[in-house]
Write a protein that holds these residues in place. Structure first.
Motif, PDB file in Angstrom:
ATOM      1  N   ASP A  77      -5.428 -19.234  17.288  1.00 18.33           N
ATOM      2  CA  ASP A  77      -5.354 -19.571  18.583  1.00 18.33           C
ATOM      3  C   ASP A  77      -6.626 -19.621  19.449  1.00 18.33           C
ATOM      4  OD1 ASP A  77      -5.582 -16.670  18.494  1.00 18.33           O
ATOM      5  OD2 ASP A  77      -4.006 -16.648  19.962  1.00 18.33           O
ATOM      6  N   GLY A  78      -7.785 -19.453  18.650  1.00 20.75           N
ATOM      7  CA  GLY A  78      -9.115 -19.363  19.073  1.00 20.75           C
ATOM      8  C   GLY A  78     -10.054 -20.522  19.186  1.00 20.75           C
ATOM      9  N   TRP A  79      -9.333 -21.712  18.906  1.00 24.20           N
ATOM     10  CA  TRP A  79     -10.080 -22.876  19.164  1.00 24.20           C
ATOM     11  C   TRP A  79     -10.690 -23.282  20.241  1.00 24.20           C
ATOM     12  CZ3 TRP A  79     -12.337 -24.812  14.882  1.00 24.20           C
ATOM     13  CH2 TRP A  79     -11.747 -24.362  13.557  1.00 24.20           C
ATOM     14  N   PRO A  80      -9.904 -23.257  21.365  1.00 26.41           N
ATOM     15  CA  PRO A  80     -10.380 -23.474  22.848  1.00 26.41           C
ATOM     16  C   PRO A  80     -11.522 -22.574  23.149  1.00 26.41           C
ATOM     17  CG  PRO A  80      -7.955 -23.458  22.799  1.00 26.41           C
ATOM     18  CD  PRO A  80      -8.342 -22.779  21.486  1.00 26.41           C
ATOM     19  N   ALA A  81     -11.644 -21.302  22.878  1.00 25.74           N
ATOM     20  CA  ALA A  81     -12.873 -20.630  23.005  1.00 25.74           C
ATOM     21  C   ALA A  81     -14.158 -21.044  22.403  1.00 25.74           C
ATOM     22  CB  ALA A  81     -12.335 -19.210  22.985  1.00 25.74           C
ATOM     23  N   ALA A  82     -13.767 -21.171  21.237  1.00 24.25           N
ATOM     24  CA  ALA A  82     -14.669 -21.920  20.350  1.00 24.25           C
ATOM     25  C   ALA A  82     -15.423 -22.926  20.845  1.00 24.25           C
ATOM     26  CB  ALA A  82     -14.285 -21.897  18.786  1.00 24.25           C
ATOM     27  N   LEU A  83     -14.634 -23.860  21.307  1.00 21.30           N
ATOM     28  CA  LEU A  83     -15.160 -25.068  21.768  1.00 21.30           C
ATOM     29  C   LEU A  83     -16.056 -24.779  23.083  1.00 21.30           C
ATOM     30  CD1 LEU A  83     -15.328 -28.137  21.858  1.00 21.30           C
ATOM     31  CD2 LEU A  83     -13.282 -28.241  23.273  1.00 21.30           C
ATOM     32  N   ALA A  84     -15.211 -23.994  23.976  1.00 19.57           N
ATOM     33  CA  ALA A  84     -15.941 -23.637  25.238  1.00 19.57           C
ATOM     34  C   ALA A  84     -17.396 -23.176  25.013  1.00 19.57           C
ATOM     35  CB  ALA A  84     -15.153 -22.581  26.041  1.00 19.57           C
ATOM     36  N   ARG A  85     -17.602 -22.238  24.146  1.00 24.54           N
ATOM     37  CA  ARG A  85     -18.815 -21.742  23.807  1.00 24.54           C
ATOM     38  C   ARG A  85     -19.732 -22.617  23.238  1.00 24.54           C
ATOM     39  NH1 ARG A  85     -15.556 -17.646  21.887  1.00 24.54           N
ATOM     40  NH2 ARG A  85     -15.310 -18.581  19.575  1.00 24.54           N
ATOM     41  N   ALA A  86     -19.225 -23.725  22.361  1.00 21.67           N
ATOM     42  CA  ALA A  86     -20.208 -24.678  21.929  1.00 21.67           C
ATOM     43  C   ALA A  86     -20.451 -25.727  23.137  1.00 21.67           C
ATOM     44  CB  ALA A  86     -19.519 -25.472  20.855  1.00 21.67           C
ATOM     45  N   ALA A  87     -19.678 -25.973  23.834  1.00 24.10           N
ATOM     46  CA  ALA A  87     -19.799 -26.750  25.028  1.00 24.10           C
ATOM     47  C   ALA A  87     -20.787 -26.148  26.063  1.00 24.10           C
ATOM     48  CB  ALA A  87     -18.506 -27.247  25.750  1.00 24.10           C
ATOM     49  N   ALA A  88     -20.627 -24.962  26.420  1.00 26.83           N
ATOM     50  CA  ALA A  88     -21.668 -24.248  27.068  1.00 26.83           C
ATOM     51  C   ALA A  88     -23.169 -24.199  26.537  1.00 26.83           C
ATOM     52  CB  ALA A  88     -21.246 -22.957  27.388  1.00 26.83           C
ATOM     53  N   ARG A  89     -23.213 -24.139  25.188  1.00 26.28           N
ATOM     54  CA  ARG A  89     -24.470 -24.097  24.559  1.00 26.28           C
ATOM     55  C   ARG A  89     -25.163 -25.465  24.638  1.00 26.28           C
ATOM     56  NH1 ARG A  89     -25.784 -22.998  18.111  1.00 26.28           N
ATOM     57  NH2 ARG A  89     -28.167 -23.204  18.409  1.00 26.28           N
ATOM     58  N   ALA A  90     -24.254 -26.647  24.428  1.00 31.97           N
ATOM     59  CA  ALA A  90     -24.949 -27.850  24.420  1.00 31.97           C
ATOM     60  C   ALA A  90     -25.213 -28.336  25.988  1.00 31.97           C
ATOM     61  CB  ALA A  90     -23.887 -28.834  23.921  1.00 31.97           C
ATOM     62  N   THR A  91     -24.405 -28.069  26.921  1.00 26.76           N
ATOM     63  CA  THR A  91     -24.759 -28.468  28.092  1.00 26.76           C
ATOM     64  C   THR A  91     -26.147 -27.654  28.677  1.00 26.76           C
ATOM     65  OG1 THR A  91     -22.391 -28.431  28.620  1.00 26.76           O
ATOM     66  CG2 THR A  91     -23.890 -28.238  30.592  1.00 26.76           C
ATOM     67  N   ALA A  92     -26.435 -26.351  28.205  1.00 26.16           N
ATOM     68  CA  ALA A  92     -27.613 -25.675  28.826  1.00 26.16           C
ATOM     69  C   ALA A  92     -28.760 -26.406  27.777  1.00 26.16           C
ATOM     70  CB  ALA A  92     -27.437 -24.342  28.442  1.00 26.16           C
ATOM     71  N   ALA A  93     -28.473 -26.679  26.535  1.00 24.81           N
ATOM     72  CA  ALA A  93     -29.756 -27.215  25.718  1.00 24.81           C
ATOM     73  C   ALA A  93     -30.153 -28.516  26.223  1.00 24.81           C
ATOM     74  CB  ALA A  93     -29.244 -27.416  24.286  1.00 24.81           C
ATOM     75  N   TRP A  94     -29.131 -29.339  26.631  1.00 24.04           N
ATOM     76  CA  TRP A  94     -29.667 -30.882  27.422  1.00 24.04           C
ATOM     77  C   TRP A  94     -29.830 -30.969  28.657  1.00 24.04           C
ATOM     78  CZ3 TRP A  94     -31.536 -34.330  24.035  1.00 24.04           C
ATOM     79  CH2 TRP A  94     -31.417 -34.068  22.587  1.00 24.04           C
ATOM     80  N   ALA A  95     -30.047 -29.921  29.352  1.00 23.12           N
ATOM     81  CA  ALA A  95     -29.899 -29.780  30.953  1.00 23.12           C
ATOM     82  C   ALA A  95     -31.359 -30.424  31.396  1.00 23.12           C
ATOM     83  CB  ALA A  95     -29.769 -28.329  31.557  1.00 23.12           C
TER      84      ALA A  95
END
Length: 192
Positions: A77-95
């Motif tokens: 049941d941890g997939w949404p949290a794993a996606l959220a962490r990856a999405a936050a990282r990608a958003t910051a990396a390409w800001a």
């Protein structure tokens, strides 16, 4: 940069669509088959989250070849949290807007960052279709995102590029009146 060159808004929308899909996945769904012949739904979710981390790594200045597109599986049941962490990282990396014009080492070669963003829009939207198809729960995919992803796919993945080593099968036949999601799936080698 104009909107054609800056696909970050579309990428953020694609991440939002993935978040809704990941939230719909139950532990009982994880062993379902997907349109990606080599992946169960669990393996596809892993590939998607890992791919987002790879995209972030490139935005941080890393070379795509130095990171695998996968993660250690979270709890069922941890997939949404794993996606959220990856999405936050990608958003910051390409800001930073300057990264769109910076040479970036992508899985398909060195290209401007803006092209990398476009490639990952195509990836996120195509895998959204894969996940929705595996879930078979009537999830309504975003048509505008699919049109964007199809345009990118037709530009960067011409039929003659489907040679050994390219991770896309031959363009599949699709009905003339097929919706944009089926056309995108077919263009990326999936049987819609």
């Amino acid at each position: 940069m104009n909107a054609v060159q800056d696909a970050r808004p579309q990428y953020l929308a694609a991440l939002g669509q993935l978040e809704k899909l990941f939230a719909a996945v139950t532990p009982a769904d994880l062993d379902r088959p997907t349109p990606c012949d080599d992946y169960t739904l669990r393996q596809l979710l892993n590939h998607v989250v890992g791919g987002i981390h790879r995209f972030a790594f490139m935005g941080e200045g890393g070379l795509a070849a130095d990171i695998l597109p996968g993660i250690g599986d979270p709890s069922d049941d941890g997939w949404p949290a794993a996606l959220a962490r990856a999405a936050a990282r990608a958003t910051a990396a390409w800001a930073d807007d300057a990264k769109l014009g910076r040479p970036t080492s992508a899985p398909w070669g060195e290209v401007p960052g803006g092209m990398v963003v476009g490639g990952y829009v195509m990836e996120a939207v195509t895998h959204s279709w894969d996940i929705a198809t595996a879930l078979d729960n009537g999830f309504a995919l975003d048509e505008e995102l699919a049109h964007t992803a199809l345009a990118i796919a037709q530009l960067v993945l011409p039929p003659e590029s489907r040679v050994e080593g390219v991770p896309f099968a031959a363009v599949q036949p699709v009905a003339e009146d097929a919706d944009v999601h089926a056309r995108l799936a077919a263009w990326t080698g999936r049987k819609a």
